[in-house]
Design an enzyme around this catalytic site. Structure first.
Site, PDB file in Angstrom:
ATOM      1  N   GLU A 153     -19.237  24.663 -69.263  1.00  0.00           N
ATOM      2  CA  GLU A 153     -19.225  24.328 -67.830  1.00  0.00           C
ATOM      3  C   GLU A 153     -19.617  22.866 -67.652  1.00  0.00           C
ATOM      4  OE1 GLU A 153     -21.286  27.250 -65.427  1.00  0.00           O
ATOM      5  OE2 GLU A 153     -20.473  28.870 -66.606  1.00  0.00           O
ATOM      6  N   TYR A 154     -18.625  21.970 -67.543  1.00  0.00           N
ATOM      7  CA  TYR A 154     -17.183  22.125 -67.663  1.00  0.00           C
ATOM      8  C   TYR A 154     -16.648  20.893 -68.377  1.00  0.00           C
ATOM      9  CZ  TYR A 154     -18.091  25.268 -63.750  1.00  0.00           C
ATOM     10  OH  TYR A 154     -18.604  26.249 -62.959  1.00  0.00           O
ATOM     11  N   MET A 217     -13.684  32.238 -63.068  1.00  0.00           N
ATOM     12  CA  MET A 217     -14.939  32.406 -62.314  1.00  0.00           C
ATOM     13  C   MET A 217     -14.657  32.214 -60.818  1.00  0.00           C
ATOM     14  SD  MET A 217     -17.735  30.727 -64.899  1.00  0.00           S
ATOM     15  CE  MET A 217     -16.830  29.327 -65.533  1.00  0.00           C
ATOM     16  N   THR A 218     -14.150  33.274 -60.221  1.00  0.00           N
ATOM     17  CA  THR A 218     -13.726  33.234 -58.820  1.00  0.00           C
ATOM     18  C   THR A 218     -14.911  33.519 -57.896  1.00  0.00           C
ATOM     19  OG1 THR A 218     -12.928  35.445 -59.355  1.00  0.00           O
ATOM     20  CG2 THR A 218     -11.278  33.755 -59.072  1.00  0.00           C
ATOM     21  N   ASP A 220     -18.931  31.421 -56.361  1.00  0.00           N
ATOM     22  CA  ASP A 220     -19.728  30.179 -56.212  1.00  0.00           C
ATOM     23  C   ASP A 220     -18.984  29.057 -55.474  1.00  0.00           C
ATOM     24  OD1 ASP A 220     -21.741  31.503 -57.567  1.00  0.00           O
ATOM     25  OD2 ASP A 220     -21.370  30.503 -59.485  1.00  0.00           O
TER      26      ASP A 220
END
Ligand SMILES: *[C@@H]1O[C@H](CO)[C@@H](O)[C@H](O)[C@H]1NC(C)=O
Ligand SMILES: *[C@@H]1O[C@H](CO)[C@@H](O)[C@H](O)[C@H]1NC(C)=O
Ligand SMILES: *[C@@H]1O[C@H](CO)[C@@H](O)[C@H](O)[C@H]1NC(C)=O
Length: 403
Positions: A153-154, A217-218, A220
């Site tokens: 990340e990332y 990561m759908t 935040d």
């Protein structure tokens, strides 16, 4: 594939449409679930350990997290939790395969707290990349894992703005792939879902080529890192989002962009979050999107972090809450006093599963086991959110992937 379309209001009229595409063996979907190893230290009902995992709810389980040493070798971040002279977490996690022979257990490298710079430096250096490959294979074979999940990340962001990260990451994955193929190991990655971030960090066609699964990561999208209220798992943008230049800052635009950039949908797992992002409102009479906040919401008893609540904490603290469902963003929130809590419930997860199935995605990713209501103390049975994925899959005639 046959699709029956019934017109509401004309309930007798149903049209059967036959699509031209041949039926593929794509009725099996993955559910890739993350285990956060630090949750073994939570108090009371929040304490979560390997034995709390229901090994039949997921097709894949990933241990989080392994760290990286500066020479490229893997770093066991919490030896007490993981090793036989402590809680023996690796052995017990891999042991779940005895209860479900189809289950694949992976180890996940990275995560937010690791930062980005170390990863940038390792993937830029052929000798360090070779160390990572050798270290990963030795680790996997020692403990009996089925593969590695790469959660950097990332690339090209945060404390590494090296524009070469994107291509060096692909080189790293290619080298892992070639070595893993000799042992039949799985290679996956967790990736950022926001449209504007894709081109910065990822060579999508090559990620699609080298990885078995891409966990998107759908979540935040909003949080107390903003100065205002927003839902962190909005599927679509609301009209007000456009006024704040956020019309593409949502899950749908991200998924569509990943697919348009060359991602094989069959390898893509849609992320389901079992936690809320929460806010303390500056004015509790104004609980609207983009209204001012004074900070994150009050910490929960288990996750103990301002601005976040597990679903298990929400259902335990607020059993009589009333969900307010946003019919445009397609997600619920609750307002309690000066607290604004944006999360997912069975309804919004059902919609997201429909969305992912409509896009022929390969499956789902769950972050994470420990904040679903894993003990069932809220009266909806154990793991109501993860089970909502199963319920919708079954309704639509899908089953779990048999690895
Ligand atoms: C949206 O973008 C426009 C053009 O870049 C800018 O003028 C405006 O201030 C932005 N609005 C907000 C709320 O950030
Ligand atoms: C929720 O409602 C039930 C039934 O009305 C009540 O007995 C209970 O005390 C309420 N719980 C809370 C935390 O408000
Ligand atoms: C999925 O497709 C069905 C059938 O076309 C449609 O009714 C439904 O609204 C779609 N759901 C989502 C979330 O895209």
């Amino acid at each position: 594939m046959k699709v029956a379309v019934c017109l509401i209001g004309f309930s007798a009229i149903c049209l059967a449409l036959v699509q031209a595409t041949p039926v593929k063996a794509d009725n099996e979907k993955a559910i890739f679930c993350y285990f956060e190893s630090w949750t073994v230290y939570r108090p009371g009902n929040g304490k979560f350990d390997v034995e709390n995992i229901d090994p039949n709810l997921c097709t894949h389980v990933a241990f989080t997290f392994l760290g990286l040493n500066s020479d490229g070798t893997l770093n066991i971040l919490d030896p007490w939790e993981s090793n036989p002279d402590g809680l023996d977490g690796f052995e017990r996690l891999v042991g779940l395969k005895k209860q479900n022979s189809n289950l694949k257990v992976l180890a996940s490298l990275g995560g937010w707290n690791e930062g980005s710079l170390k990863y940038s430096q390792v993937v830029a250096d052929p000798a360090k990349r070779a160390n990572l490959v050798a270290s990963a294979i030795a680790f996997i074979n020692k403990y009996g894992f089925d593969g590695l999940d790469f959660d950097w990340e990332y690339p090209s962001r945060r404390d590494s703005e090296n524009p070469d990260d994107k291509e060096n990451f692909v080189t790293m994955l290619q080298e892992l792939r070639e070595a893993f193929d000799q042992y039949g190991l799985l290679l996956s990655a967790a990736v950022n879902s926001a449209k504007v971030n894709v081109d910065i960090s990822y060579n999508v066609p090559l990620l699609s080529k080298y990885l078995d699964h891409v966990n998107v990561m759908t979540y935040d999208f909003h949080g107390d890192f903003d100065k205002y209220i927003g839902h962190h798992t909005l599927l679509y943008s609301a009209p007000i989002d456009a006024q704040y230049n956020n019309s593409e800052w949502n899950i749908d635009d991200g998924i569509k962009y990943w697919l348009a950039s060359g991602m094989d949908p069959a390898k893509m797992n849609f992320g389901i979050a079992t936690y809320a992002r929460t806010f303390t409102m500056a004015d509790s009479t104004n609980p609207e999107l983009y209204a001012a906040i004074t900070g994150g919401g009050v910490p929960g008893p288990y996750t103990r972090s301002a601005g976040v609540l597990g679903y298990n904490e929400i259902c335990e603290l607020y059993p009589n809450r009333t969900d307010i469902f946003d019919d445009v963003q397609m997600v619920p929130h609750v307002v309690i006093g000066n607290q604004w809590i944006g999360y997912d419930n069975e309804q919004s997860i059902g919609i997201k599963v429909d969305y992912a199935l409509n896009k022929s995605l390969g499956g789902f990713m769950v972050w994470s086991f420990d904040t679903d209501d894993f003990t069932g103390l809220c009266g909806e049975g154990t793991y109501p959110l993860t089970r909502a994925i199963h319920t919708k899959l079954a309704q639509r005639g899908f089953t779990l992937k048999k690895n």
